[in-house]
Design a protein around this motif. Structure first.
Motif, mmCIF file in Angstrom:
data_model
loop_
_atom_site.group_PDB
_atom_site.id
_atom_site.type_symbol
_atom_site.label_atom_id
_atom_site.label_comp_id
_atom_site.label_asym_id
_atom_site.label_seq_id
_atom_site.Cartn_x
_atom_site.Cartn_y
_atom_site.Cartn_z
ATOM 1 N N LEU A 128 -37.232 39.269 -62.081
ATOM 2 C CA LEU A 128 -37.357 38.868 -60.687
ATOM 3 C C LEU A 128 -37.623 37.367 -60.554
ATOM 4 C CD1 LEU A 128 -39.386 41.867 -59.243
ATOM 5 C CD2 LEU A 128 -37.043 41.234 -58.651
ATOM 6 N N TYR A 129 -38.489 36.827 -61.410
ATOM 7 C CA TYR A 129 -38.740 35.383 -61.366
ATOM 8 C C TYR A 129 -37.458 34.604 -61.683
ATOM 9 C CZ TYR A 129 -43.834 35.657 -60.872
ATOM 10 O OH TYR A 129 -45.101 35.867 -60.391
ATOM 11 N N SER A 130 -36.661 35.117 -62.616
ATOM 12 C CA SER A 130 -35.387 34.466 -62.925
ATOM 13 C C SER A 130 -34.459 34.487 -61.717
ATOM 14 C CB SER A 130 -34.710 35.156 -64.111
ATOM 15 O OG SER A 130 -35.298 34.778 -65.323
ATOM 16 N N ALA A 131 -34.422 35.630 -61.031
ATOM 17 C CA ALA A 131 -33.555 35.752 -59.858
ATOM 18 C C ALA A 131 -33.939 34.743 -58.782
ATOM 19 C CB ALA A 131 -33.627 37.171 -59.298
ATOM 20 N N GLN A 132 -35.231 34.391 -58.739
ATOM 21 C CA GLN A 132 -35.689 33.398 -57.761
ATOM 22 C C GLN A 132 -35.631 31.967 -58.303
ATOM 23 O OE1 GLN A 132 -39.550 34.266 -55.849
ATOM 24 N NE2 GLN A 132 -38.263 34.190 -54.032
ATOM 25 N N LYS A 133 -35.143 31.834 -59.536
ATOM 26 C CA LYS A 133 -35.038 30.536 -60.208
ATOM 27 C C LYS A 133 -36.407 29.935 -60.516
ATOM 28 C CE LYS A 133 -30.491 29.653 -58.268
ATOM 29 N NZ LYS A 133 -29.599 28.728 -57.520
ATOM 30 N N ILE A 154 -40.025 32.832 -68.132
ATOM 31 C CA ILE A 154 -40.209 32.683 -69.584
ATOM 32 C C ILE A 154 -41.581 33.189 -70.012
ATOM 33 C CG2 ILE A 154 -40.484 30.953 -71.413
ATOM 34 C CD1 ILE A 154 -38.202 29.375 -69.950
ATOM 35 N N GLU A 155 -42.605 32.920 -69.216
ATOM 36 C CA GLU A 155 -43.954 33.418 -69.527
ATOM 37 C C GLU A 155 -43.951 34.943 -69.625
ATOM 38 O OE1 GLU A 155 -46.729 32.089 -66.634
ATOM 39 O OE2 GLU A 155 -46.418 29.951 -67.031
ATOM 40 N N GLN A 156 -43.295 35.605 -68.669
ATOM 41 C CA GLN A 156 -43.279 37.064 -68.659
ATOM 42 C C GLN A 156 -42.465 37.616 -69.826
ATOM 43 O OE1 GLN A 156 -45.174 38.885 -66.640
ATOM 44 N NE2 GLN A 156 -45.911 36.990 -65.712
ATOM 45 N N GLY A 193 -33.183 37.795 -71.471
ATOM 46 C CA GLY A 193 -33.762 37.234 -70.250
ATOM 47 C C GLY A 193 -34.366 35.869 -70.495
ATOM 48 N N ARG A 194 -35.105 35.737 -71.610
ATOM 49 C CA ARG A 194 -35.726 34.441 -71.892
ATOM 50 C C ARG A 194 -34.659 33.398 -72.234
ATOM 51 N NH1 ARG A 194 -40.460 33.801 -76.349
ATOM 52 N NH2 ARG A 194 -38.705 34.007 -77.800
ATOM 53 N N ALA A 195 -33.637 33.826 -72.981
ATOM 54 C CA ALA A 195 -32.565 32.892 -73.332
ATOM 55 C C ALA A 195 -31.824 32.413 -72.081
ATOM 56 C CB ALA A 195 -31.589 33.573 -74.294
#
Length: 574
Positions: free
Chosen positions: A381-386, A392-394, A411-413
């Motif tokens: 979800l944090y990635s989707a929100q940029k 990365i923390e999650q 996801g982290r990559a």
């Protein structure tokens, strides 16, 4: 006795302030005139006749008053033991009302705190009381309690309860419910079954643990044994339905629904269970029809509302889904399963901030193995929100617990790639491929960065082509963004003619904004240039998504503006 307990509890709750004031005013003078031994004698006398919580409170006060004065060693020890025993007795009385299901004040958590204070102070002096330890465990196991302390208290009860099979079995059973580790849970519940051979409850609980451990056959065996002991248990029958669904034995699951209907005719249970079986089989319209009937019979049933919300979401009826799930949460505030479902519905609607807020609420309330799943969901979800740094923390939390989690590695990559940290992204993609060499998404994204990174040391056109071809084969050359990556690999190797051919095919398959971006790529190749990602790390807001509406958003990086000679960020993190 129950009436007396309730009366004493209410009197204790309502009269504690008045009692303290009375004690302060009337006893202060008496205290000056009595010796510690006299206070202790009065405490003993009152203890023998104490019947209410207020009586016990007075015994506690007298013991504390006696201990504040001069006592010989023998009397001092006796006063401490009497104080501890009285605290434990009062704590147990309060707990009995809270745990006994008797309607009490809505502020019961405050009374739980009083009970725990008494019990813990008493056990600090006399830690040999197994029943008191188990009561502490049960109080902490209630909503809002400290699960870690509950597990520890169960352990103390188990250590001390060897001569009480019922207490020992109950303590193993509770710890088995609370323990997050699947094997530990099964081991505790197995001991509970041995100690309580006639009780179906530990069998039902072990079945649930088996199901979580992906052992449905073992779960089914336990449930059948539990039904032999208690054939009319709807809870056990519903657990059996869960297990049969896991085994894809849907016809048998429907037969169990028939049993529930005979036991509970003209109620929502059978309709609800039939509906969820149909939902698993993707018969959403039929499931919705049954759920509507169940909702008419029991409109305030959160389980019916939850499943109907999930069905509405599958039918792309987001507004109806949110209405049902919001109503269910009103009925069961803070319920993790309901919050998770609402987060999924909100995320599907693009409302990422609200979805994150729900999952953060779940994360704060839960711990253990579930933390890994929550961290993965939050990362996505944090990635989707940029919010790539937070993502990365999650993902890192997930990988600390499960280093081979492909979803977290990818996801982290993807997040690292979106931040321009190409070398780190490549390492994670490589690790992901070691675990799953046929993940088309990982193959595509690694091929893309190897073909387009502006860092000469990182580019490897030959390997990029190999990876892109494999990704295309796995997706039958039907994914526009993967054909785009294949074109980028050919361009990196200097074969612009072939790059243009594959880029043209990607454009033909693309739609909407993706098609526009692919057309820009095609123009880049026609101009004789290869594709290059920008290495610039984009600025990122540091405050949580929920707070962003309070602050001015920072501008997005060049990378997200789809400039010529650069792949759109949506694709690079595909």
């Amino acid at each position: 006795m129950t009436v007396l307990l309730v009366w004493g509890f209410v009197g204790f709750a309502n009269g504690v302030a008045a009692l303290e004031k009375s004690v302060a005013e009337t006893e202060a003078k008496k205290a000056e005139e009595t010796t510690g031994r006299e206070d202790l004698d009065r405490a003993v006398e009152l203890k023998l006749s104490a019947r209410t919580l207020n009586d016990l409170g007075e015994v506690i006060r007298l013991c504390e008053q006696a201990l504040s004065k001069k006592l010989d060693k023998e009397d001092e020890e006796f006063a401490k033991q009497l104080l501890a025993a009285t605290r434990i007795q009062r704590g147990m009385m309060i707990a009995q009302v809270i745990l006994g299901g008797i309607p009490i004040d809505r502020n019961w958590p405050a009374f739980r705190a009083l009970a725990l204070e008494d019990l813990e102070k008493g056990l600090a002096v006399d830690p040999t009381q197994a029943e008191a330890w188990f009561t502490v465990a049960k109080l902490h196991a209630l909503p809002g309690g400290d699960e870690r302390k509950a597990i520890e208290a169960c352990g103390r009860a188990i250590e001390l309860g060897a001569n009480n099979p019922r207490l020992l079995g109950d303590a193993y059973m509770l710890r088995g419910q609370l323990t997050q580790g699947k094997e530990e849970s099964i081991a505790d519940l197995t001991k509970a079954i041995e100690l309580l051979p006639d009780d179906p409850e530990p069998l039902r609980l072990r079945a649930q643990s088996y199901l979580k451990a992906n052992k449905p056959e073992e779960a089914l065996a336990d449930l059948n044994k539990a039904l032999e002991k208690e054939p009319d248990s709807i809870a056990t029958l519903e657990s059996k339905i869960d297990t049969l669904i896991e085994l894809k034995r849907y016809d048998e699951a429907l037969q169990v629904c028939d049993q529930i209907e005979k036991l509970s005719p003209n109620t929502a249970e059978a309709l609800f269970n039939r509906a969820r079986i149909l939902a698993v089989q993707k018969e959403y319209e039929k499931a919705l029809e049954l759920l509507n009937q169940a909702a008419k019979l029991d409109p305030k049933n959160p389980a019916v509302l939850m499943i109907r919300a999930a069905v509405y979401q599958e039918l792309k009826k987001t507004d109806e889904a949110l209405k049902d799930i919001n109503e269910a949460i009103k009925l069961r505030p803070g319920n993790p399963a309901l919050l998770r479902l609402r987060a999924a519905i909100l995320a599907g609607s693009g409302k990422f901030s609200e979805a994150i807020a729900d999952l953060e609420q779940v994360r704060k309330a839960q711990s253990g193995e579930d933390e890994v799943t929550l961290a993965l969901q939050l990362g996505l979800l944090y990635s989707a929100q940029k919010f790539y740094g937070k993502a990365i923390e999650q993902f890192t939390k997930v990988l600390e617990a499960d280093p081979k989690n492909v979803a977290a590695l990818r996801g982290r990559a993807d997040a690292l790639l979106s931040m321009g940290r190409h070398a780190e992204a490549i390492k994670d993609y490589e690790k992901a491929l070691e675990v799953d060499p046929n993940d088309s998404g990982v193959l595509n994204n690694l091929a893309w960065v190897l073909a387009t990174s502006p860092d000469d040391k990182l580019r490897d056109g030959k390997r990029a082509l190999e990876l892109a071809k494999k990704a295309c084969e796995l997706t039958q050359y039907k994914e526009a963004h993967i054909l785009s990556t294949l074109a980028a690999a050919y361009a990196e190797l200097g074969d612009l003619k072939t790059a243009i051919e594959w880029s043209q095919k990607a454009v033909e398959l693309g739609e909407g904004e993706e098609k526009e971006a692919l057309m820009k790529e095609l123009e880049t190749y026609k101009s004789g240039k290869p594709m290059r990602e920008l290495l610039q790390e984009p600025p990122e807001p540091v405050s949580p998504p929920a707070e962003q509406d309070k602050k001015e958003e920072k501008p997005e990086s060049d990378k997200d503006q789809k400039q010529e000679g650069q792949k759109p960020s949506e694709q690079s993190s595909n």
